[in-house]
Scaffold this motif. Structure first.
Motif, short mmCIF file in Angstrom:
data_model
loop_
_atom_site.label_atom_id
_atom_site.label_comp_id
_atom_site.label_asym_id
_atom_site.label_seq_id
_atom_site.Cartn_x
_atom_site.Cartn_y
_atom_site.Cartn_z
N HIS A 126 0.84 -1.21 0.00
CA HIS A 126 0.00 0.00 0.00
C HIS A 126 0.87 1.25 0.00
O HIS A 126 0.59 2.22 -0.72
CB HIS A 126 -0.93 0.01 1.21
CG HIS A 126 -1.75 -1.24 1.35
ND1 HIS A 126 -2.40 -1.58 2.52
CD2 HIS A 126 -2.03 -2.23 0.47
CE1 HIS A 126 -3.04 -2.72 2.35
NE2 HIS A 126 -2.82 -3.13 1.12
N ARG A 159 1.14 4.27 -2.75
CA ARG A 159 0.90 5.64 -2.30
C ARG A 159 2.09 6.55 -2.62
O ARG A 159 1.92 7.71 -3.00
CB ARG A 159 0.60 5.64 -0.79
CG ARG A 159 -0.01 6.93 -0.28
CD ARG A 159 -0.46 6.82 1.16
NE ARG A 159 -1.71 6.06 1.27
CZ ARG A 159 -1.80 4.83 1.78
NH1 ARG A 159 -0.72 4.21 2.23
NH2 ARG A 159 -2.96 4.21 1.85
N LYS A 188 -9.60 -2.56 0.07
CA LYS A 188 -10.10 -1.19 0.23
C LYS A 188 -8.96 -0.19 0.42
O LYS A 188 -9.04 0.95 -0.03
CB LYS A 188 -11.06 -1.13 1.41
CG LYS A 188 -11.79 0.22 1.54
CD LYS A 188 -12.82 0.18 2.64
CE LYS A 188 -13.66 1.45 2.65
NZ LYS A 188 -12.85 2.67 2.84
N ALA A 189 -7.89 -0.61 1.08
CA ALA A 189 -6.76 0.29 1.33
C ALA A 189 -6.17 0.82 0.03
O ALA A 189 -5.69 1.96 -0.04
CB ALA A 189 -5.68 -0.43 2.13
N LEU A 240 -8.02 0.78 -2.98
CA LEU A 240 -9.12 1.50 -3.63
C LEU A 240 -9.23 2.94 -3.15
O LEU A 240 -9.69 3.82 -3.88
CB LEU A 240 -10.44 0.77 -3.37
CG LEU A 240 -10.58 -0.65 -3.96
CD1 LEU A 240 -11.88 -1.28 -3.49
CD2 LEU A 240 -10.53 -0.61 -5.49
N ASP A 241 -8.79 3.18 -1.91
CA ASP A 241 -8.89 4.51 -1.33
C ASP A 241 -7.74 5.45 -1.73
O ASP A 241 -7.78 6.65 -1.46
CB ASP A 241 -8.94 4.42 0.21
CG ASP A 241 -10.25 3.85 0.72
OD1 ASP A 241 -11.23 3.86 -0.06
OD2 ASP A 241 -10.30 3.39 1.86
N ILE A 242 -6.70 4.91 -2.38
CA ILE A 242 -5.54 5.74 -2.72
C ILE A 242 -5.87 6.69 -3.87
O ILE A 242 -5.49 7.87 -3.84
CB ILE A 242 -4.34 4.84 -3.09
CG1 ILE A 242 -3.86 4.08 -1.84
CG2 ILE A 242 -3.19 5.68 -3.67
CD1 ILE A 242 -2.79 3.05 -2.13
N PRO A 244 -8.77 6.95 -7.68
CA PRO A 244 -9.80 6.25 -8.44
C PRO A 244 -9.21 5.04 -9.17
O PRO A 244 -8.20 5.18 -9.89
CB PRO A 244 -10.28 7.32 -9.43
CG PRO A 244 -9.96 8.61 -8.78
CD PRO A 244 -8.68 8.38 -8.02
N CYS A 245 -9.81 3.88 -8.97
CA CYS A 245 -9.33 2.64 -9.59
C CYS A 245 -10.29 2.28 -10.73
O CYS A 245 -11.49 2.10 -10.50
CB CYS A 245 -9.27 1.51 -8.59
SG CYS A 245 -8.08 1.79 -7.25
N ASP A 275 -15.06 -1.02 -6.91
CA ASP A 275 -15.44 -0.99 -5.50
C ASP A 275 -15.03 -2.32 -4.90
O ASP A 275 -14.27 -3.08 -5.51
CB ASP A 275 -16.93 -0.67 -5.32
CG ASP A 275 -17.82 -1.69 -6.03
OD1 ASP A 275 -17.36 -2.80 -6.35
OD2 ASP A 275 -19.01 -1.36 -6.25
N GLU A 276 -15.53 -2.63 -3.72
CA GLU A 276 -15.09 -3.86 -3.04
C GLU A 276 -15.80 -5.11 -3.56
O GLU A 276 -15.45 -6.22 -3.17
CB GLU A 276 -15.32 -3.72 -1.53
CG GLU A 276 -14.40 -2.68 -0.88
CD GLU A 276 -14.57 -2.61 0.63
OE1 GLU A 276 -13.97 -3.46 1.32
OE2 GLU A 276 -15.32 -1.72 1.10
#
Length: 301
Positions: free
Chosen positions: A73, A77, A95-96, A98-100, A102-103, A139-140
């Motif tokens: 991660h 980042r 999710k870690a 996906l939050d960095i 837009p995937c 998304d997840e």
């Protein structure tokens, strides 16, 4: 615009190539670890890694065993991506990640149909005449994210190998357009009531019988070419065929020509052009019949 790309097979390489041609900056590529291949189990890099080593040595390649580790991660980042583009990577993004940023995933079907691991083969198996690429925000869930754009193509009389090549180029053009116009795109949620799920293809998936309809066998042949191919219980592999409108007893040879022979199915018939017995070389259909001393009225099993 900085892109982190995640992908593994040739399909992903084709997409990455289009991104690079568009002069979009790729700051890192994540792919699967090298794997042993063949009888001698030679450690072999993924297609996309070989492509980068030969053409873009300045782009760093990362091969984490999985994406769950905090170190991975932090690697992503630190690259400061504006987008993470995913195409046939082979792992689910947590999710870690996906939050960095837009995937965006480039899925080889028109979602919500054929979510999962084998969208191209699954579309061919049921005789779809049209398929394509969906660009979606990840998304997840399993291919459940909001849709950004579609691109369509005809898939009649094509094999999965041919479609992989074609869709890779289509997906590459689509993602360049999506990235360049992202601020103006309104993501559209998928209609989950129309969703279908497809599973990973296994070698045994290619098993068939002449007791099936000719159209069904032909669709299997297209779906499973080049891998795993289609084969009878005896292991006899059919390498080339054509569907015909003829009838007879399932498995019976109806006609022989210089090009091959015709075998009856439950419904319809197939002209067999080339085949391969287990542990033997591929041969044309006429040579096979001569070697087995088979003629009209005999059965293929």
């Amino acid at each position: 615009m900085n892109i982190v790309f995640m992908g593994t097979p040739e399909y992903a390489t084709d997409i990455l190539s289009e991104i690079l041609k568009a002069d979009i900056k790729v700051v890192g590529v994540f792919t699967q670890p090298d794997k042993p291949v063949g009888r001698k189990q030679v450690l072999t890099p993924p297609h996309i890694k070989t492509f980068l080593n030969e053409n873009y040595k300045d782009i760093p390649v990362f091969q984490p065993i999985n994406l769950k580790e905090q170190e991975t991660h932090e690697q992503i980042r630190s690259l400061e991506p504006d987008f993470i583009v995913v195409a046939a990577y082979g792992q689910i993004l947590p999710k870690a990640i996906l939050d960095i940023a837009p995937c965006i995933n480039l899925h080889a079907s028109i979602l919500p149909k054929y979510r999962g691991a084998s969208p191209i083969q699954s579309a061919l198996l049921v005789g779809e005449t049209t398929t394509g690429i969906t660009a979606m925000l990840m998304d997840e869930g399993l291919d459940t994210g909001a849709i950004l754009a579609f691109a369509y193509t005809n898939c009649e009389d094509k094999t999965s190998g041919e479609l992989f090549d074609e869709l890779g180029k289509i997906a590459g053009e689509l993602i360049v357009d999506v990235l360049q116009n992202f601020p103006t795109i309104t993501p559209q949620p998928q209609d989950d009531t129309q969703a279908t799920i497809c599973k990973k293809i296994k070698k045994q998936s290619g098993l068939f019988s002449f007791d099936e309809d000719a159209s069904q066998i032909y669709n299997k042949f297209r779906a499973y070419t080049p891998w795993p191919g289609i084969f009878l219980e005896s292991g006899l592999k059919i390498l080339s065929l054509k569907p015909l409108q003829m009838s007879g007893k399932s498995g019976e040879i109806l006609e022989i020509s210089k090009d091959g022979f015709v075998v009856a199915c439950k419904s319809g018939a197939l002209q067999i052009l080339s085949l391969q017995e287990p542990s033997k070389k591929a041969v044309n259909a006429t040579a096979y019949l001569n070697g087995k001393r088979l003629g009209i009225g005999d059965r293929i099993s």
